[in-house]
Each structure stands twice: as C-alpha cells, then as structure tokens.
Design an enzyme around this catalytic site. Structure first.
Site, PDB file in Angstrom:
ATOM      1  N   ASP A   1      -3.259  -6.871  11.801  1.00 12.01           N
ATOM      2  CA  ASP A   1      -4.281  -7.668  11.122  1.00 12.01           C
ATOM      3  C   ASP A   1      -5.495  -6.784  10.868  1.00 12.01           C
ATOM      4  OD1 ASP A   1      -5.361 -11.091  11.655  1.00 12.01           O
ATOM      5  OD2 ASP A   1      -6.204  -9.565  10.341  1.00 12.01           O
TER       6      ASP A   1
ATOM      7  N   ASP B 196      -3.898  -9.113   4.174  1.00 12.71           N
ATOM      8  CA  ASP B 196      -4.425  -8.314   5.286  1.00 12.71           C
ATOM      9  C   ASP B 196      -3.672  -8.493   6.588  1.00 12.71           C
ATOM     10  OD1 ASP B 196      -5.243 -10.924   5.640  1.00 12.71           O
ATOM     11  OD2 ASP B 196      -7.177 -10.381   6.502  1.00 12.71           O
ATOM     12  N   GLU B 197      -2.449  -9.019   6.520  1.00  6.84           N
ATOM     13  CA  GLU B 197      -1.686  -9.205   7.756  1.00  6.84           C
ATOM     14  C   GLU B 197      -0.223  -8.917   7.506  1.00  6.84           C
ATOM     15  OE1 GLU B 197      -1.976 -12.944   9.775  1.00  6.84           O
ATOM     16  OE2 GLU B 197      -4.015 -13.262   9.024  1.00  6.84           O
TER      17      GLU B 197
END
Length: 342
Positions: free
Chosen positions: A9, A106-107
């Site tokens: 993350d 974003d993960e």
DNA sequence: TCTGGGGTCCTAGGACCC
DNA sequence: TCTGGGGTCCTAGGACCC
C-alpha cells in the site's frame, strides 16, 4: 510449502506523487481533491500526513478542509499522472512475482510461495526497495497467510513499515476491536451486528452462523463469521479482471432546476458512456440511470437492453426510458452506467 | 461536515413459468 | 374458489471499497 500473501500500500499516494514533482511542498499540508478549488463541491481524495494531523482526510468535503486548514495547498486530481505513477509501481511489483492482484491505483496483493529462509519480511523489504527505486514512492507492506490478514496488517506498518499478522496474533491484535476494524465491514453492518449483541471481532468469530445468515443472507452471514475469525481465501486473483460495468457521473456545481436540463445531461452522459463501451470492445446489456435529488436523495432506475449492443442510440434510449420514471425535482447529480456482457 | 467519482457484490420482492 | 413449490429474470437499493 509455505504460502504468504503480501499487501502493498503506497503511503499517501496522490499527495506523495504531487510532492515528487513539486519538492517544495514536502512537509506541508497537501490536499488533493476535485479540481483543486476548495470553494467548490467535492471531497478530498488524499491528504498528506501533515494535513491528516490537522483533521483532514480522504472523504472530507473540500469546503470543510479549507475551513480546517486555510493555508493548506489544494491541488486538482490529475488522473493521467497518477495512472502513470501507478503503472511504474505495478511494474516493479511484477518483477517480484507474476501473482499480483491490483486494488486500485495504490494497492496490490502479492502471492508468495516458499520465500527464501521462510522469511516474508525480507521479501517485503525487497519490495519496498524496488518500489522506491522505481518510483521514488514509499509503501507499507502487510504480511499474512491470506488477503484479509495481509490487508489489515498494512495499517499497523504505516508509514513505510512492514507488519505481520497471522492466526497466532489475530485475536491479540483485533479481538477487542469493533467489527468495523475488518476489511469489508463498515458502519452500517457494525450497527446491525451490535443489535445482535456482537460488539467485537472476537464476538463475531464466535457468533452463531445461523443467526448471522438469518439477518444478513446465506452468503453474507457465513462470510461475516469467517472474516471475524481472520479466515479468507489465500488466492491472489490475477489482475486485470474482466470489468463488469462502466459509467460516468457528474455532480453539478449548481443544482439543476430545469427538468429539460436534466434530460439533456442524461443524453450527454449516455452518449459518452456509449462511446466508451464501444471503445472497450464489449457489449452493454443493461443501462442504469442514477439521479441524486436535492438535498441528497439518490435514486436509480435501470433497463435491460433488447440485445447486447454498443449502439449509442440504444443506450441513450434505455437511459431516457429509465429517466421517464422519475418525477421532476431539483437535481445535483446525474450518472449513467452500462453493465457489460460477460 | 453539507457530503466526488469510479467501481464490485449481495439482497429482496415481484413477475412469470412449470 | 382458494391455492404448492421451485427456478429464473428483472429491478431497486444497500453496503462497501479505493
């Protein structure tokens, strides 16, 4: 064989990307959201840690953010730029393994079998080094035996850290927390669970599955008990997955009071969505119209298309048929979504 | 606080058919 | 004249996540 799942993350992703290209913003309260004008309707997409310390986070209305931090730096959401940064990061992750499941920009989950010396922390730190080298961005990594454990572990590793959560430590860490600490349980479900006398993760793990099923349905009930106990599939689903729908929606800066204006917006959005459906190479099978009335009541209406199609005329007509079901009232949002054939 | 935009998955009720 | 059980499709909405 030992199987691990890593959850990667990026830390304050949008804000961090902006600081990378504007280094003078480092250490400031940076707020990314809307078109960057905090006097307009919109919410915060990402706030820097400095802004979070002052009470502004994801989902905060921009106008509220401006009141709380008058001298914050407000920036517009620059999708293409973030997509490029995201692609760089994901490419770095794919160097570690092919088993990558992306979760937004974003993960990602990484499936790791038999890490050297059975040391997943070493793999996690290697991931952090690679991401930083490739993109200049810091990330946190959660380690678990399944996706749920890894996902929750990440929060304990932030910022820029590594944290392991397994069955051995599940209840020590989470047992006394409310069920909303779990990925997939929000405020509404938490309230319903409390009505059943389930106030903690430990309660949920020990809850009667029959009772949960009676309240939440045959799929959700058993699933709730499973995640309470920290159980989840260890399978990392390869991305990209086939998309199920595609839509556009707009919140207007001024409410629409003229029903003909609303109708015109429905047509415009339907045309745009039809274009993107055609571009996607898939067929639409259903059209869902979404209207948010003033002050904030949302209604949807949908139509199955006579046949799977990319036809702008057909999609527009279905949207208008759905629109005809609504009574004229002041509107703040119109959205059109196409569900795609499988 | 005055509440974005992009999605996914699940539930429930009614229609309809056998 | 008062009535079953199962299955599937359609529609609206709920809840959650990034």
């Amino acid at each position: 064989m030992t199987r691990w799942v890593l959850h990667v993350d990026l830390d304050q992703f949008l804000a961090a990307v902006e600081v990378l290209r504007h280094p003078e913003l480092a250490g400031l309260a940076v707020v990314v959201g809307g078109d960057g004008d905090p006097t307009k309707r919109g919410v915060v997409s990402t706030a820097s840690y400095e802004a979070r310390a002052l009470g502004v986070g994801s989902g905060t209305p921009l106008r509220t953010a401006a009141k709380r931090i008058p001298d914050a730096v407000f920036l517009p959401v620059d999708r293409p730029h973030y997509e490029a940064a995201s692609a760089t990061v994901m490419a770095a992750l794919h160097e570690v393994t092919d088993e990558v499941e992306e979760l937004g920009w974003d993960e990602a989950f990484l499936g790791i079998d038999d890490p050297p010396d059975d040391d997943p922390e070493a793999v996690a730190r290697d991931v952090q080094r690679r991401v930083l080298a490739a993109s200049g961005l810091h990330c946190s990594v959660g380690i678990g035996r399944n996706r749920l454990q890894a996902k929750i572990a990440t929060d304990y590793g932030k910022p820029a850290g590594v944290f392991r959560l397994t069955a051995a430590t599940w209840f020590d860490l989470l047992g006394d927390l409310p069920p909303s600490a779990l990925w997939g349980i929000g405020g509404k479900t938490s309230t319903k669970l409390a009505e059943l006398g389930i106030a903690t993760v430990r309660d949920l793990a020990g809850a009667d599955v029959e009772a949960l099923s009676a309240r939440f349905g045959p799929t959700t009930g058993p699933w709730l008990q499973r995640i309470g106990a920290g159980r989840d599939s260890a399978a990392v689903r390869e991305s990209p997955r086939e998309r199920r729908s595609l839509g556009r929606e707009v919140t207007y800066q001024q409410d629409l009071h003229d029903w003909d204006d609303v109708r015109a917006q429905v047509v415009e959005l339907a045309t745009r969505v039809a274009g993107e459906v055609a571009e996607s190479g898939r067929d639409a099978v259903r059209v869902v119209l979404k209207v948010r009335f003033v002050p904030f009541t949302t209604r949807t209406s949908s139509r199955v298309l006579p046949e799977p199609t990319t036809s702008a005329t057909a999609i527009e007509q279905a949207a208008l048929e759905a629109f005809a079901r609504f009574e004229p009232r002041a509107v703040r949002l119109v959205g059109v979504r196409a569900e795609l054939s499988r």
